[in-house]
Design an enzyme around this catalytic site. Structure first.
Site, PDB file in Angstrom:
ATOM      1  CE  LYS A   8       4.447  -5.095   7.897  1.00 49.63           C
ATOM      2  NZ  LYS A   8       3.386  -5.492   6.925  1.00 49.63           N
TER       3      LYS A   8
HETATM    4  C1  E4P Z   1       2.355  -4.638   3.805  1.00 52.18           C
HETATM    5  O1  E4P Z   1       3.379  -4.624   4.428  1.00 52.18           O
HETATM    6  C2  E4P Z   1       1.144  -3.888   4.199  1.00 52.18           C
HETATM    7  O2  E4P Z   1       0.650  -4.366   5.413  1.00 52.18           O
HETATM    8  C3  E4P Z   1       0.127  -3.989   3.105  1.00 52.18           C
HETATM    9  O3  E4P Z   1       0.753  -3.645   1.875  1.00 52.18           O
HETATM   10  C4  E4P Z   1      -1.122  -3.159   3.328  1.00 52.18           C
HETATM   11  O4  E4P Z   1      -1.912  -3.210   2.168  1.00 52.18           O
HETATM   12  P1  E4P Z   1      -3.472  -2.776   2.136  1.00 52.18           P
HETATM   13  O5  E4P Z   1      -3.533  -1.308   2.373  1.00 52.18           O
HETATM   14  O6  E4P Z   1      -3.901  -3.139   0.741  1.00 52.18           O
HETATM   15  O7  E4P Z   1      -4.170  -3.550   3.198  1.00 52.18           O
END
Ligand code: E4P
Length: 215
Positions: free
Chosen positions: A84
């Site tokens: 990522k």
């Molecule tokens: C996943 O890849 C993301 O980092 C995550 O869904 C972010 O979620 P949040 O906005 O609830 O922290």
């Protein structure tokens, strides 16, 4: 088939959800990992033993060179790992290079269709638009999912739309109706998807009635 990833770094949740047989992968981020109080690499190794699918692990460098170093190291841990990378100019450069090295990438912190277009052009495997966080600031998060799915569908981009920052089951239904490839969901949302009070009362009644059937 729409895929569901679990959005957590918690091993108990991942094991439980994986055993249900409906999860296709896992996403983590630095905040989720920090909640576990364990070394990142240890968590990743354990997740990769449980999950037979993409395991998304985020870099924390902000410069392309650092992202590449981290990304290559993460990819070496296990073939299931997807790197990522944040949606910045440095992140886009890193995505382009990592994808040319056949390392799978997920461009994260995406909040607009144009960002998603750049991620696809850089060769990202997944793009992660953050729906809940857009809702939080008064925008309709799901709107950009429709836009991105439509934009990608006009061309031959292989980037899959991974709906992230999912907060409730309605987000999942909306993502599926819009044809998003994947939704990544917290374990709480997966459990809410399963539950319906009429299922519980219905089962209760069936079991009670069954007791009156002569045996
Ligand atoms: C996943 O890849 C993301 O980092 C995550 O869904 C972010 O979620 P949040 O906005 O609830 O922290």
């Amino acid at each position: 088939m729409m895929k569901l990833f679990l959005d957590t770094a918690n091993i108990d949740e991942i094991r439980e959800a994986w055993n249900w047989g409906v999860i296709d992968g896992v996403t983590t981020n630095p905040s989720l990992v920090s909640k576990e109080g364990r070394k990142f690499e240890d968590v990743l190794r354990e997740v990769c033993k449980i999950v037979d699918g993409p395991v998304n692990a985020e870099v924390v460098s902000t410069e392309c060179e650092g992202m590449l170093k981290e990304g290559r190291a993460l990819a070496k841990i296990n073939r299931r790992i997807v790197v990522k990378v944040p949606m910045t100019s440095e992140g886009i450069k890193a995505t382009k290079t990592l994808s040319s090295e056949a390392i799978r990438t997920n461009v994260t912190l995406v909040f607009s269709p144009n960002q998603a277009l750049l991620a696809a052009k850089a060769g990202a495997t997944f793009v992660s638009p953050f729906i809940g966080r857009l809702d939080d600031v008064g925008n309709e998060g799901m709107q950009i999912i429709g836009d991105i799915v439509t934009m990608y569908s006009h061309y031959s981009y292989r980037t899959e739309v991974l709906v992230a920052s999912v907060r409730h089951p309605i987000h999942v239904i909306q993502a599926a109706k819009l044809g998003a490839h994947i939704a990544t969901i917290p374990f709480s949302v997966l459990k809410w998807m399963l539950k319906h009070p009429l299922t519980d009362t219905g089962l209760d009644r069936f079991l009670k009635d069954w007791e009156r059937v002569p045996k």
